[in-house]
Write a protein that holds these residues in place. Structure first.
Motif, PDB file in Angstrom:
ATOM      1  N   VAL A 422       0.834  -1.204   0.000  1.00 62.48           N
ATOM      2  CA  VAL A 422       0.000   0.000   0.000  1.00 62.48           C
ATOM      3  C   VAL A 422       0.868   1.253   0.000  1.00 62.48           C
ATOM      4  O   VAL A 422       0.589   2.231  -0.717  1.00 62.48           O
ATOM      5  N   LEU A 423       1.941   1.249   0.778  1.00 61.06           N
ATOM      6  CA  LEU A 423       2.858   2.389   0.814  1.00 61.06           C
ATOM      7  C   LEU A 423       3.498   2.627  -0.549  1.00 61.06           C
ATOM      8  O   LEU A 423       3.584   3.769  -1.022  1.00 61.06           O
ATOM      9  N   VAL A 424       3.949   1.553  -1.193  1.00 63.42           N
ATOM     10  CA  VAL A 424       4.561   1.670  -2.520  1.00 63.42           C
ATOM     11  C   VAL A 424       3.544   2.217  -3.533  1.00 63.42           C
ATOM     12  O   VAL A 424       3.865   3.099  -4.351  1.00 63.42           O
ATOM     13  N   ALA A 425       2.311   1.712  -3.474  1.00 64.18           N
ATOM     14  CA  ALA A 425       1.287   2.152  -4.413  1.00 64.18           C
ATOM     15  C   ALA A 425       0.982   3.637  -4.236  1.00 64.18           C
ATOM     16  O   ALA A 425       0.884   4.386  -5.217  1.00 64.18           O
ATOM     17  N   PHE A 426       0.838   4.089  -2.991  1.00 60.30           N
ATOM     18  CA  PHE A 426       0.556   5.506  -2.758  1.00 60.30           C
ATOM     19  C   PHE A 426       1.738   6.382  -3.176  1.00 60.30           C
ATOM     20  O   PHE A 426       1.544   7.484  -3.706  1.00 60.30           O
ATOM     21  N   ALA A 427       2.962   5.929  -2.914  1.00 63.72           N
ATOM     22  CA  ALA A 427       4.136   6.714  -3.303  1.00 63.72           C
ATOM     23  C   ALA A 427       4.228   6.833  -4.819  1.00 63.72           C
ATOM     24  O   ALA A 427       4.495   7.917  -5.365  1.00 63.72           O
ATOM     25  N   ARG A 428       4.014   5.734  -5.519  1.00 68.58           N
ATOM     26  CA  ARG A 428       4.079   5.751  -6.984  1.00 68.58           C
ATOM     27  C   ARG A 428       2.960   6.579  -7.597  1.00 68.58           C
ATOM     28  O   ARG A 428       3.189   7.440  -8.453  1.00 68.58           O
ATOM     29  N   ASP A 429       1.727   6.320  -7.115  1.00 70.61           N
ATOM     30  CA  ASP A 429       0.573   6.998  -7.709  1.00 70.61           C
ATOM     31  C   ASP A 429       0.492   8.454  -7.285  1.00 70.61           C
ATOM     32  O   ASP A 429       0.005   9.305  -8.033  1.00 70.61           O
ATOM     33  N   GLY A 430       0.968   8.759  -6.067  1.00 67.82           N
ATOM     34  CA  GLY A 430       0.937  10.140  -5.613  1.00 67.82           C
ATOM     35  C   GLY A 430       1.826  11.044  -6.434  1.00 67.82           C
ATOM     36  O   GLY A 430       1.511  12.232  -6.625  1.00 67.82           O
ATOM     37  N   CYS A 431       2.932  10.523  -6.940  1.00 66.26           N
ATOM     38  CA  CYS A 431       3.800  11.329  -7.796  1.00 66.26           C
ATOM     39  C   CYS A 431       3.053  11.808  -9.040  1.00 66.26           C
ATOM     40  O   CYS A 431       3.179  12.963  -9.456  1.00 66.26           O
ATOM     41  N   LEU A 432       2.281  10.903  -9.634  1.00 62.91           N
ATOM     42  CA  LEU A 432       1.524  11.274 -10.833  1.00 62.91           C
ATOM     43  C   LEU A 432       0.317  12.140 -10.489  1.00 62.91           C
ATOM     44  O   LEU A 432      -0.043  13.053 -11.232  1.00 62.91           O
ATOM     45  N   LEU A 433      -0.299  11.863  -9.374  1.00 61.70           N
ATOM     46  CA  LEU A 433      -1.542  12.532  -9.028  1.00 61.70           C
ATOM     47  C   LEU A 433      -1.300  13.929  -8.475  1.00 61.70           C
ATOM     48  O   LEU A 433      -2.086  14.848  -8.725  1.00 61.70           O
ATOM     49  N   VAL A 434      -0.218  14.109  -7.732  1.00 61.70           N
ATOM     50  CA  VAL A 434      -0.025  15.352  -6.986  1.00 61.70           C
ATOM     51  C   VAL A 434       1.070  16.227  -7.578  1.00 61.70           C
ATOM     52  O   VAL A 434       0.890  17.433  -7.762  1.00 61.70           O
ATOM     53  N   TRP A 435       2.205  15.648  -7.894  1.00 61.44           N
ATOM     54  CA  TRP A 435       3.351  16.479  -8.216  1.00 61.44           C
ATOM     55  C   TRP A 435       3.623  16.650  -9.708  1.00 61.44           C
ATOM     56  O   TRP A 435       4.228  17.652 -10.106  1.00 61.44           O
ATOM     57  N   LYS A 436       3.221  15.719 -10.546  1.00 59.90           N
ATOM     58  CA  LYS A 436       3.549  15.816 -11.970  1.00 59.90           C
ATOM     59  C   LYS A 436       2.397  16.437 -12.747  1.00 59.90           C
ATOM     60  O   LYS A 436       1.255  15.994 -12.639  1.00 59.90           O
ATOM     61  N   TYR A 437       2.710  17.454 -13.511  1.00 59.95           N
ATOM     62  CA  TYR A 437       1.708  18.083 -14.380  1.00 59.95           C
ATOM     63  C   TYR A 437       2.452  18.729 -15.549  1.00 59.95           C
ATOM     64  O   TYR A 437       3.661  19.004 -15.491  1.00 59.95           O
ATOM     65  N   ARG A 438       1.723  18.990 -16.610  1.00 64.94           N
ATOM     66  CA  ARG A 438       2.347  19.447 -17.851  1.00 64.94           C
ATOM     67  C   ARG A 438       2.660  20.929 -17.840  1.00 64.94           C
ATOM     68  O   ARG A 438       3.607  21.377 -18.467  1.00 64.94           O
ATOM     69  N   GLU A 439       1.862  21.748 -17.154  1.00 63.22           N
ATOM     70  CA  GLU A 439       2.090  23.176 -17.125  1.00 63.22           C
ATOM     71  C   GLU A 439       2.856  23.572 -15.875  1.00 63.22           C
ATOM     72  O   GLU A 439       2.816  22.886 -14.854  1.00 63.22           O
ATOM     73  N   ALA A 440       3.537  24.711 -15.944  1.00 62.68           N
ATOM     74  CA  ALA A 440       4.319  25.172 -14.801  1.00 62.68           C
ATOM     75  C   ALA A 440       3.446  25.741 -13.701  1.00 62.68           C
ATOM     76  O   ALA A 440       3.871  25.902 -12.577  1.00 62.68           O
ATOM     77  N   GLY A 441       2.252  26.085 -13.972  1.00 58.93           N
ATOM     78  CA  GLY A 441       1.362  26.671 -12.969  1.00 58.93           C
ATOM     79  C   GLY A 441      -0.027  26.779 -13.541  1.00 58.93           C
ATOM     80  O   GLY A 441      -0.373  26.168 -14.538  1.00 58.93           O
ATOM     81  N   GLY A 442      -0.823  27.600 -12.923  1.00 60.31           N
ATOM     82  CA  GLY A 442      -2.183  27.798 -13.400  1.00 60.31           C
ATOM     83  C   GLY A 442      -3.195  27.559 -12.323  1.00 60.31           C
ATOM     84  O   GLY A 442      -2.926  26.880 -11.331  1.00 60.31           O
ATOM     85  N   ALA A 443      -4.370  28.109 -12.518  1.00 60.61           N
ATOM     86  CA  ALA A 443      -5.442  27.980 -11.540  1.00 60.61           C
ATOM     87  C   ALA A 443      -6.087  26.610 -11.648  1.00 60.61           C
ATOM     88  O   ALA A 443      -5.978  25.937 -12.665  1.00 60.61           O
ATOM     89  N   PRO A 444      -6.733  26.177 -10.594  1.00 63.08           N
ATOM     90  CA  PRO A 444      -7.466  24.908 -10.671  1.00 63.08           C
ATOM     91  C   PRO A 444      -8.526  24.951 -11.754  1.00 63.08           C
ATOM     92  O   PRO A 444      -8.972  26.024 -12.190  1.00 63.08           O
ATOM     93  N   VAL A 445      -8.955  23.788 -12.185  1.00 66.09           N
ATOM     94  CA  VAL A 445      -9.920  23.703 -13.279  1.00 66.09           C
ATOM     95  C   VAL A 445     -11.249  24.316 -12.874  1.00 66.09           C
ATOM     96  O   VAL A 445     -11.821  25.110 -13.593  1.00 66.09           O
ATOM     97  N   VAL A 446     -11.753  23.941 -11.713  1.00 68.33           N
ATOM     98  CA  VAL A 446     -13.053  24.434 -11.269  1.00 68.33           C
ATOM     99  C   VAL A 446     -12.962  24.810  -9.793  1.00 68.33           C
ATOM    100  O   VAL A 446     -12.084  24.356  -9.073  1.00 68.33           O
ATOM    101  N   ALA A 447     -13.894  25.655  -9.377  1.00 71.89           N
ATOM    102  CA  ALA A 447     -14.014  25.969  -7.950  1.00 71.89           C
ATOM    103  C   ALA A 447     -14.859  24.893  -7.291  1.00 71.89           C
ATOM    104  O   ALA A 447     -15.940  24.554  -7.771  1.00 71.89           O
ATOM    105  N   LEU A 448     -14.365  24.376  -6.200  1.00 65.45           N
ATOM    106  CA  LEU A 448     -15.061  23.296  -5.511  1.00 65.45           C
ATOM    107  C   LEU A 448     -16.098  23.851  -4.543  1.00 65.45           C
ATOM    108  O   LEU A 448     -15.884  24.880  -3.901  1.00 65.45           O
ATOM    109  N   ALA A 449     -17.215  23.154  -4.430  1.00 63.11           N
ATOM    110  CA  ALA A 449     -18.270  23.556  -3.497  1.00 63.11           C
ATOM    111  C   ALA A 449     -17.776  23.375  -2.065  1.00 63.11           C
ATOM    112  O   ALA A 449     -17.079  22.401  -1.749  1.00 63.11           O
ATOM    113  N   TRP A 450     -18.162  24.305  -1.187  1.00 57.98           N
ATOM    114  CA  TRP A 450     -17.696  24.236   0.200  1.00 57.98           C
ATOM    115  C   TRP A 450     -18.201  22.977   0.898  1.00 57.98           C
ATOM    116  O   TRP A 450     -17.526  22.442   1.796  1.00 57.98           O
TER     117      TRP A 450
END
Length: 522
Positions: A422-450
């Motif tokens: 489970v630790l390995v899976a979260f470490a591997r998948d978290g890199c793609l989900l959280v830290w890797k993205y194509r643009e250098a910055g930018g606003a979130p796609v949508v505003a989330l409901a409170w």
């Protein structure tokens, strides 16, 4: 005892029932939202009060219609039942708050069905009668069929068909088991069954078969291998708030199995009914779920496999049951249920933020907000069992109490290996989900409901909170386990529950003597 306290066991069933009836009478969505949120918030307060009330160690038995057990329907509140009602209410409030941001508008009758599912869950935890356990199971499942399909879509339809067929099969086996039990022992009340089974020698094999079928139904609900293939597919196909509430449904089967094992089977001389097959299949379920976590391609699918992994871990505890094992299981049950539900809600938030990438483990177009990254890291650390979070404490408690059992080497090896996967899976998948993205910055796609943010973050915060209050919670879990392991006291409390005495019969009315007319003097 006040009138409110005397009727406390029935209130968690009456409250969602009244809310559902009111919502069906007023079909306006805005009104249904208000009624549902208020009723569920009240249910949380009621369940908290019931948990504090139950901590005095007294079994509170409620005989419906003043018909005492074993002839009437009884509800029994002890520490474990009150805790499970509180856990279901908390998940229900978070899920309903999340759904009230717009998910509930994707189909009809979401709110009444949601309240009916809460009714079924609460009733299943509180009932002291196996037939009424079946009734509450069916209420819970019928509502879940419609909630699973809420919002439509091919994936939900396919998952719904398999889910309905499998649970109809389980319900049929449940009814067959109840028929055999009643034919053999003449009762379906748990306390009465324990006493009858202890002195029953004729045709004991038929009673064993009936209980074996009953156990099969419970492990089907819990997702034990090889009956677990439906669970990840079904839970990952459901909407995020529906799947979050479903996280507690697998625990209904586990709690029911614990009660039957400790109240009826062990005192009745059938303690070996779960040996040795349950431990073997539970370990296989843990290994299977760990592989599923590693192979998951979406966060919501990973969360579904985590629910199955926690169910497999908990199913290691009924067979070698002791007070210490059950206490560790109760703490682990609470924290793993909250973590699983939080995973579904967090997956919904991340999917909205990442646009087309959704919650898939691929490189996204834009970064996630910092608070969402932190929430993901807290969830990952808790689910993987890293210190100082509650996942580590729960797993450490289980490993500590299971080290004296014959299967200790296999249990330790499997649980530690699963935690590493489970630790390995979260470490591997978290890199793609959280830290890797194509643009250098930018606003979130949508505003989330409170509503969605509050619901998800409150459940994610459950990991650190359960660790911070681990001492009091572990103490409560130990007291709950001690009460669970007192079948004789349970049977005495249920079968000798005081019933309000009938009003004394009125004394027969004696007609007054006719007045004497004095005789006239001569």
């Amino acid at each position: 005892m006040t009138a409110v306290t005397a009727h406390a066991p029935i209130l968690p069933i009456i409250l969602p029932l009244l809310a559902a009836l009111l919502q069906m009478a007023v079909p306006r969505l805005a009104v249904q939202r208000i009624v549902g949120l208020l009723a569920t918030l009240l249910l949380v307060g009621l369940a908290g009060w019931l948990t504090a009330l139950a901590d005095d160690g007294v079994w509170r038995v409620y005989a419906l219609g003043d018909w005492p057990a074993p002839f009437g329907i009884v509800l029994v509140v002890d520490r474990l039942a009150a805790l499970m009602v509180l856990l279901g209410a908390l998940l229900g409030l978070a899920s309903l708050l999340y759904a009230s941001s717009g998910f509930d508008a994707r189909g009809a009758n979401f709110h009444p069905l949601f309240q009916l599912q809460l009714l079924g869950i609460n009733g299943a935890f509180l009932t002291g009668d196996l037939f009424n356990l079946f009734v509450f199971f069916e209420i819970m499942l019928l509502a879940s069929y419609a909630l699973l399909a809420h919002g439509g879509g091919l994936a939900r339809t396919r998952a719904g068909i398999a889910y309905v067929v499998l649970n109809l099969l389980g319900s049929s086996i449940f009814l067959l088991a109840l028929g055999l039990l009643y034919r053999t022992l003449g009762s379906l009340n748990l306390a009465d069954l324990a006493q009858r089974l202890a002195g029953y020698d004729d045709n004991r094999g038929l009673a064993s078969l009936a209980f074996a079928l009953l156990v099969a139904v419970f492990v089907l609900k819990a997702g034990l291998l090889p009956l677990s293939f439906w669970l990840p597919h079904t839970y990952s196909a459901a909407g995020a708030p529906v799947a979050a509430l479903f996280a507690v449904m697998t625990k209904v089967g586990i709690v029911a199995l614990l009660r039957v094992q400790l109240i009826a089977l062990a005192p009745g001389g059938l303690a070996d009914l779960l040996e040795p097959w349950l431990n073997v299949l539970a370990l296989a379920t843990v290994a299977f779920a760990a592989l599923g976590v590693l192979a998951a391609e979406r966060l919501r699918v990973l969360a579904a496999w985590l629910v199955l992994l926690s169910a497999g871990t908990l199913l290691l505890t009924p067979a070698p049951a002791s007070v210490q094992v059950s206490a560790a299981a109760i703490y682990y049950l609470a924290q793993s249920t909250i973590v699983g539900a939080a995973g579904f809600l967090l997956a919904g938030l991340i999917a909205e933020q990442r646009g087309a990438a959704a919650d898939r483990f691929v490189t996204g177009a834009r970064p996630l907000p910092a608070w969402l990254q932190i929430a993901f890291l807290v969830l990952a650390a808790t689910a993987a069992g890293l210190p100082p979070f509650s996942g580590f404490i729960g797993k450490l408690m289980l490993l500590g109490v299971l080290r004296e059992t014959p299967a200790a080497p296999a249990v330790w090896a499997t649980l530690l290996a699963a935690g590493f996967v489970v630790l390995v899976a979260f470490a591997r998948d978290g890199c793609l989900l959280v830290w890797k993205y194509r643009e250098a910055g930018g606003a979130p796609v949508v505003a989330l409901a409170w509503q969605k943010i509050c619901a998800a973050l409150c459940l994610v915060a459950g990991g650190p909170l359960l660790a911070g209050f681990a001492g009091p919670l572990a103490g409560f879990a130990e007291r709950a386990a001690g009460q669970l392991h007192a079948p004789g006291a349970y049977a005495t409390a249920v079968l000798t529950a005081a019933v309000p005495p009938a009003a004394p019969a009125a004394a027969p009315r004696v007609p007054a003597a006719p007045p004497q007319i004095p005789k006239a003097a001569p």
